[in-house]
Design a protein around this motif. Structure first.
Motif, PDB file in Angstrom:
ATOM      1  N   SER A 151      39.999  35.868  61.277  1.00  0.00           N
ATOM      2  CA  SER A 151      39.050  36.914  60.880  1.00  0.00           C
ATOM      3  C   SER A 151      38.888  36.926  59.367  1.00  0.00           C
ATOM      4  O   SER A 151      39.713  36.372  58.627  1.00  0.00           O
ATOM      5  N   LEU A 152      37.830  37.564  58.893  1.00  0.00           N
ATOM      6  CA  LEU A 152      37.573  37.623  57.461  1.00  0.00           C
ATOM      7  C   LEU A 152      38.282  38.807  56.836  1.00  0.00           C
ATOM      8  O   LEU A 152      38.338  39.900  57.417  1.00  0.00           O
ATOM      9  N   GLY A 153      38.799  38.573  55.627  1.00  0.00           N
ATOM     10  CA  GLY A 153      39.519  39.619  54.912  1.00  0.00           C
ATOM     11  C   GLY A 153      38.758  40.081  53.690  1.00  0.00           C
ATOM     12  O   GLY A 153      37.550  40.354  53.753  1.00  0.00           O
ATOM     13  N   GLU A 154      39.453  40.137  52.554  1.00  0.00           N
ATOM     14  CA  GLU A 154      38.864  40.635  51.324  1.00  0.00           C
ATOM     15  C   GLU A 154      38.041  39.566  50.613  1.00  0.00           C
ATOM     16  O   GLU A 154      38.242  38.371  50.808  1.00  0.00           O
ATOM     17  N   ARG A 155      37.124  40.025  49.770  1.00  0.00           N
ATOM     18  CA  ARG A 155      36.340  39.125  48.934  1.00  0.00           C
ATOM     19  C   ARG A 155      37.259  38.449  47.920  1.00  0.00           C
ATOM     20  O   ARG A 155      38.101  39.084  47.293  1.00  0.00           O
ATOM     21  N   ASN A 156      37.090  37.134  47.767  1.00  0.00           N
ATOM     22  CA  ASN A 156      37.872  36.379  46.789  1.00  0.00           C
ATOM     23  C   ASN A 156      37.367  36.681  45.374  1.00  0.00           C
ATOM     24  O   ASN A 156      36.266  37.226  45.201  1.00  0.00           O
ATOM     25  N   ALA A 157      38.164  36.299  44.367  1.00  0.00           N
ATOM     26  CA  ALA A 157      37.821  36.601  42.977  1.00  0.00           C
ATOM     27  C   ALA A 157      36.863  35.551  42.411  1.00  0.00           C
ATOM     28  O   ALA A 157      37.191  34.772  41.513  1.00  0.00           O
ATOM     29  N   LEU A 158      35.679  35.532  42.965  1.00  0.00           N
ATOM     30  CA  LEU A 158      34.632  34.636  42.482  1.00  0.00           C
ATOM     31  C   LEU A 158      33.295  35.341  42.627  1.00  0.00           C
ATOM     32  O   LEU A 158      33.146  36.277  43.430  1.00  0.00           O
ATOM     33  N   SER A 159      32.314  34.891  41.850  1.00  0.00           N
ATOM     34  CA  SER A 159      31.013  35.560  41.896  1.00  0.00           C
ATOM     35  C   SER A 159      29.923  34.616  41.426  1.00  0.00           C
ATOM     36  O   SER A 159      30.176  33.616  40.746  1.00  0.00           O
ATOM     37  N   ASP A 199      37.313  33.603  38.832  1.00  0.00           N
ATOM     38  CA  ASP A 199      38.147  34.441  37.970  1.00  0.00           C
ATOM     39  C   ASP A 199      39.522  34.647  38.587  1.00  0.00           C
ATOM     40  O   ASP A 199      39.871  35.732  39.040  1.00  0.00           O
ATOM     41  N   GLY A 200      40.290  33.564  38.646  1.00  0.00           N
ATOM     42  CA  GLY A 200      41.587  33.629  39.312  1.00  0.00           C
ATOM     43  C   GLY A 200      41.448  33.669  40.817  1.00  0.00           C
ATOM     44  O   GLY A 200      42.250  34.294  41.527  1.00  0.00           O
ATOM     45  N   ALA A 201      40.411  32.966  41.335  1.00  0.00           N
ATOM     46  CA  ALA A 201      40.167  32.938  42.783  1.00  0.00           C
ATOM     47  C   ALA A 201      41.264  32.148  43.490  1.00  0.00           C
ATOM     48  O   ALA A 201      41.781  31.155  42.963  1.00  0.00           O
ATOM     49  N   THR A 202      41.602  32.584  44.671  1.00  0.00           N
ATOM     50  CA  THR A 202      42.640  31.911  45.453  1.00  0.00           C
ATOM     51  C   THR A 202      42.071  30.680  46.153  1.00  0.00           C
ATOM     52  O   THR A 202      41.012  30.747  46.787  1.00  0.00           O
TER      53      THR A 202
END
Length: 592
Positions: A243-251, A272-275
């Motif tokens: 399942s999908l969780g939180e938004r990653n640190a990217l934009s 920006d420090g994306a996993t």
């Protein structure tokens, strides 16, 4: 613009009659289990319906509306979401995907035809599934089993999309100087930080997740290309249960405003420090990316072919209907005020040039795709090696020559419309604008030429080239007298290319500038010679069947035009190569 009609007859001719691909599939057990001539025909028939019925109608409206960006979110033009859903539900995103993870498992030679159909219908639309398929290919060949199982099924299904994040503001062709960083974490993941530009499909509203493949450098990475690693970075984090969780640190920081392909989102992506997770091993990123590149660069060549086909279909319909002036030999349509412009020699020159380049390009791209299939599926090591080396040799030609010829072809199509070709209503100007990018992205055509001459010809000592030359000579030596009008100029062309190649190999030893000075024209000569081989093969088939159908008569006439009017271009190009590099260095930088 004329309604798009899938050129299925010509595709079947190339696949079944010229190359007899079912014989190749029968020799490759992995393919024999999943595809035969009937299956392939049914797939292409259905793909043609989807392309013409659902995707082509959005081409002009998508160009006019374009993509829009608002606070990091990208919206595609009206109708794209629904059309993409139809496309994905049909399984087309995973047409060449591994069946173990839900793909259709079709060979590349079938995938190549599907790509042409979709890109003829709407290049902007076609870029979204193309980038996803490319990302899947790298994941399949280089990622861990865990990453494959977690990401490939939804990507093949079109529920998630993919992107390639290579280019940075200061680093395009020279990826060795990228600055994006990857910091290892205790749990085995990495934190990715940096900015990527020109990212096709980096953000959009077609899928619920986008899986980015990002080139970055580890803290202790060696300098240059040897220090590049590849990371899988999802837009939305994926939980252990899928399942999908939180938004990653990217934009998405913005989208580009472009000359063409306006319905394809070209994004600035900020990490920006994306996993992310490493694909393959540290510092092996380019190898993982280049697995995809051979397929993608052929795919870009097919994009050019697709636009040329669309332009030709509109131009020939217009030329049959538009009346202007009388034929040089006197009135042909005596019941009308003027004759259809198709009677005029220059219009015929342009139409035949388009037809010859399109059909030659379709045969050549299919031939390269067959080499990819052989390299991937053959169980014989020597056969795989030869095919691999042919792919390495021919990929830059496929990317650059097909797209160079495509620009010529789309411009001819526009020219046939005259003033109507310059205005938006007829659609020809869009094809010219869309086509221009194909010569630029996935490695500019100048870079492809350098790759061909520097790495593939000079770098292999001519060994890769010799595979192709030997195959052509085997064909010409075995051809019977009925093919003389095609075989004799082909013999002359390959002899010319042989001499040019050996001369260039020798000159490059003394002066490194010779490679760059000769590369573009050398690739063009190679391309025309390769097309001559394709046209000789097609003429052989058509000659034996010319009494059956006008299709074969048309094919023979087009072959004769190619050999009479297009192949002779190699002579001026050869003269440029022979001129060497000296004249390029007569001016100092300040004198330009």
């Amino acid at each position: 613009m004329a309604d798009y009609k899938a050129p299925l007859r010509d595709m079947r001719f190339v696949l079944n009659e010229v190359f007899e691909v079912s014989k190749l599939w029968a020799q490759l057990p992995a393919l024999a289990e999943v595809v035969d001539e009937d299956t392939a025909s049914a797939i292409l028939e259905e793909a043609g319906k989807v392309a013409a019925g659902s995707i082509a109608p959005l081409n002009r409206s998508g160009d006019e509306e374009g993509c829009s960006w608002h606070e990091g979110a990208v919206r595609t033009p009206a109708g794209f979401v629904e059309a993409y859903r139809t496309y994905a539900e049909g399984g087309w995103v995973g047409v060449g995907g591994d069946p173990e993870f839900g793909g259709m498992g079709m060979p590349k030679v079938i995938g190549a035809q599907v790509e042409e159909l979709v890109n003829s219908a709407n290049l902007s639309f076609g870029l979204y599934p193309m980038l996803t398929a490319g990302a899947c290919l790298s994941i399949l060949n280089h990622a861990s089993e865990e990453l494959k199982a977690q990401y490939l099924p939804n990507m093949y299904a079109g529920v998630w999309a993919g992107s390639m994040c290579l280019t940075e503001p200061h680093a395009g062709t020279d990826l060795g100087i990228i600055r994006t960083k990857a910091e290892p974490q205790a749990d085995g993941s990495y934190k990715i930080s940096g900015t990527k530009i020109f990212i096709t499909g980096g953000e959009h509203d077609l899928t619920e997740n986008i899986i980015h493949l990002v080139l970055a450098k580890l803290p202790d990475a060696p300098a240059g290309p040897k220090g590049i690693s590849l990371f899988l970075v999802p837009k939305v984090m994926v939980n252990a249960d899928g399942s999908l969780g939180e938004r990653n640190a990217l934009s998405c920081g913005s989208i580009e405003h472009k000359m063409g392909i306006k319905a394809s989102a070209t994004c600035v992506m900020n990490f920006d420090g994306a996993t992310g997770w490493i694909v393959d091993a540290p510092n092996k990123g380019l190898a993982a990316m280049f697995t995809m590149m051979n397929y993608e660069r052929l795919g870009v060549g097919i994009q050019g072919l697709a636009l040329g086909e669309r332009s030709y279909q509109s131009a020939v319909e217009y030329a049959r209907e538009r009346i202007q002036s009388r034929a040089p030999t006197g009135p042909q349509a005596k019941d009308k005020a003027a004759d259809p412009i198709i009677v005029h020699p220059d219009v015929r020159r342009m139409l035949l040039t388009m037809k010859a380049l399109n059909e030659g390009g379709r045969a050549f791209s299919s031939y390269v795709a067959m080499q990819l299939d052989t390299a991937k599926y053959s169980e014989d090591a020597a056969t795989r090696k030869r095919a691999d080396e042919l792919v390495a040799l021919l990929t830059p030609v496929a990317k650059a020559f097909l797209t160079d010829m495509a620009l010529e072809t789309t411009v001819h199509g526009q020219q046939i419309f005259g003033g109507h070709g310059f205005i938006r209503e007829w659609g020809q100007e869009q094809l010219v604008r869309d086509c221009r990018i194909t010569q630029i992205y996935e490695g500019t055509n100048g870079i492809q030429a350098l790759d061909l001459v520097g790495r593939k010809v000079v770098g292999s000592g001519g060994a890769f080239y010799q595979h192709f030359a030997d195959e052509i000579k085997a064909f010409t030596d075995s051809a019977d007298a009925s093919l003389a009008e095609f075989v004799n100029p082909l013999k002359d062309a390959i002899a010319n290319l042989e001499l040019m190649t050996s001369d260039l190999l020798e000159r490059a030893k003394a002066n490194p500038n010779e490679v760059g000075a000769a590369s573009v024209e050398y690739l063009q000569v190679f391309g025309y010679t390769a097309y001559a081989y394709m046209w000789a093969l097609m003429a052989r088939t058509a000659l034996a069947k010319q009494d059956q159908d006008d299709f074969y008569v048309s094919k023979l006439g087009t072959a004769r035009f190619f050999f009479a009017r297009l192949l002779p271009r190699i002579h001026s190009l050869t003269a440029s190569v022979k001129a060497g590099s000296e004249s390029l260095y007569l001016l100092d930088a300040a004198q330009f």
